[in-house]
Scaffold this motif. Structure first.
Motif: not given
Length: 181
Positions: A11-26
């Motif tokens: 319930q406390a996670a409502t409206g929160k975000m999660i970090s992307d998993i990104l790198a160049p040239d995927l």
């Protein structure tokens, strides 16, 4: 490492975000609609029990073994990344407004321009149609691109998506894998 969150955590996670998993040239940037409350509570993508993303990736041939949600960063070693159209965690994707999806498309376009994936794989046809203003879009490769990235729409692997069984998801995702090899 696989700690189950409490109801309060979720319930406390409502409206929160999660970090992307990104790198160049995927090779492929997989793009969900938005994170689930469960995923935000545990800090890993597609972590909600019943989500079929990890099974689908493995059975379709993207990964040599079945990854667990807490191994989501391992996707980078295969040339894949994870992001979402909308950042805000909700219990269900249909809680997002069309405006959030449209703004999310603009933010996604900036990520694609910066990180330059070969393919943007959007996981969810309904959200894609709204966010990208393509009301008649169908599953599969799209006729347009985004900053030179091929756009491919795949079925949402959420357990809430009853339109697709696991075998159907696997077949659809395999089409993408075959196309990028």
């Amino acid at each position: 490492m696989n700690i189950k969150p409490t109801k309060h955590d979720i319930q406390a996670a409502t409206g929160k975000m999660i970090s992307d998993i990104l790198a160049p040239d995927l090779t492929i940037l997989f793009c969900g609609i938005n994170p689930s409350l469960y995923s935000v509570a545990v800090g890993h993508h597609f972590a909600r029990p019943g989500n079929r993303f990890w099974k689908t990736l493995h059975f379709a041939g993207f990964t040599e073994r079945l990854l667990k949600p807490f191994e989501d960063r391992a996707l980078l070693q295969f040339g894949y990344g994870l992001t979402n159209i909308a950042d805000r965690a909700t219990a269900r994707a249909d809680e997002l407004t069309p405006e959030e999806l449209i703004v999310g498309h603009q933010q996604l376009a900036a990520k694609v321009e910066y990180y330059r994936p070969k393919v943007l794989a959007v996981l969810g046809i309904s959200a894609y149609r709204i966010a990208f203003n393509r009301p008649k879009a169908t599953i599969g490769q799209q006729s347009d691109s985004i900053h030179k990235a091929i756009i491919w729409v795949l079925p949402n692997p959420s357990g809430l998506n009853a339109h697709y069984q696991l075998d159907d998801l696997v077949r659809s995702y395999q089409e993408l894998l075959i196309a990028v090899k």
